[in-house]
Design an enzyme around this catalytic site. Sequence first.
Site, PDB file in Angstrom:
ATOM      1  N   LYS A   1      -6.547   7.483 -19.592  1.00 24.82           N
ATOM      2  CA  LYS A   1      -6.811   7.973 -20.944  1.00 24.82           C
ATOM      3  C   LYS A   1      -5.546   7.918 -21.805  1.00 24.82           C
ATOM      4  O   LYS A   1      -5.049   6.848 -22.098  1.00 24.82           O
ATOM      5  CB  LYS A   1      -7.442   9.353 -20.843  1.00 24.82           C
TER       6      LYS A   1
ATOM      7  N   ARG B   1       0.837  -1.199   0.000  1.00 28.41           N
ATOM      8  CA  ARG B   1       0.000   0.000   0.000  1.00 28.41           C
ATOM      9  C   ARG B   1       0.869   1.245   0.000  1.00 28.41           C
ATOM     10  O   ARG B   1       0.471   2.298  -0.511  1.00 28.41           O
ATOM     11  CB  ARG B   1      -0.959   0.007   1.186  1.00 28.41           C
TER      12      ARG B   1
ATOM     13  N   TYR C   1     -13.197  18.506 -15.381  1.00 31.58           N
ATOM     14  CA  TYR C   1     -13.826  17.193 -15.486  1.00 31.58           C
ATOM     15  C   TYR C   1     -14.993  17.083 -14.495  1.00 31.58           C
ATOM     16  O   TYR C   1     -14.893  17.546 -13.358  1.00 31.58           O
ATOM     17  CB  TYR C   1     -12.775  16.125 -15.213  1.00 31.58           C
TER      18      TYR C   1
ATOM     19  N   ASP D   1      -4.217  19.833 -14.264  1.00 33.89           N
ATOM     20  CA  ASP D   1      -4.687  18.534 -14.728  1.00 33.89           C
ATOM     21  C   ASP D   1      -4.374  18.441 -16.214  1.00 33.89           C
ATOM     22  O   ASP D   1      -5.078  19.003 -17.050  1.00 33.89           O
ATOM     23  CB  ASP D   1      -6.185  18.393 -14.471  1.00 33.89           C
TER      24      ASP D   1
END
Length: 262
Positions: free
Chosen positions: A202, A54, A107, A177
């Site tokens: 993406k 983790r 977004y 972003d």
Amino acid sequence: MKMQTLAVHAGQQPDPSTGALNTPVYLTSTYSYGTAQEGKDRFAGKNPGYIYSRFANPTSSALEQKLAALEGADEAVVVASGMAAISSIVYALTQQGDEVAFIDPVYGGTDAFLRNTLVRAGVKVVSYSSDDDFVSRHNPNTRLVLWEPVTNPTLKVVDSRKIIAVAKQIGAITVCDNTFLTPALFQPLSIGADLVMHSGTKYLCGHGDIIAGVIAGNGPLIQRVRTVALKHIGVPMGPQEAYLLQRGVKTLPLRMRAHCDN
């Protein structure tokens, strides 16, 4: 090295035990420490080494080195999704009473998180209709500014230099972003942005087979984000996804050229 070479070779070393050129997928949750003292020293940060996937995994670490090289960043951290990247950044770098600004549109998931979830933590959220709107009526108390240079999915173009210049004047952290441009077309850190993030789902991946998030920037900021993302919120990228994203990034410059031609 140029972008095409970095995309292939950055962050990759032959596997020391076998000589394999591709980074192995390390499907493990825990690691052997050798001795109790070695384990204690690793957990205390005195000695390097992996302690729990983790927090860090060798497959993810190799990917982070590659992405940091492509962005021209000190460090990068990979997380489970683009939304994990956004939420980790904001929770790590703001607190109750701070103001977060964003240039509209962003977004849809980001917009909803900021307006509906972040405000519940006592953080004020303000939107601006354009870069010029932010320049003309910005709040000098703004703590963090978020924008997309080419917005998802409306393709509105935002002038990053205007945002960064004002943010530096007021001491705000700048978060770009860069999902729709990728470092193959634009490197926000090179013009003064503090952090750059992506939905790796993406263009970075390019194959439509994973969900992924990426954050890159200067070391101290990334360490703060890493602690919140991996230790507190718990949104690491899995090693299989890290392997697939590393594979996708190798062809990023070629694919982005083809996208632009299209």
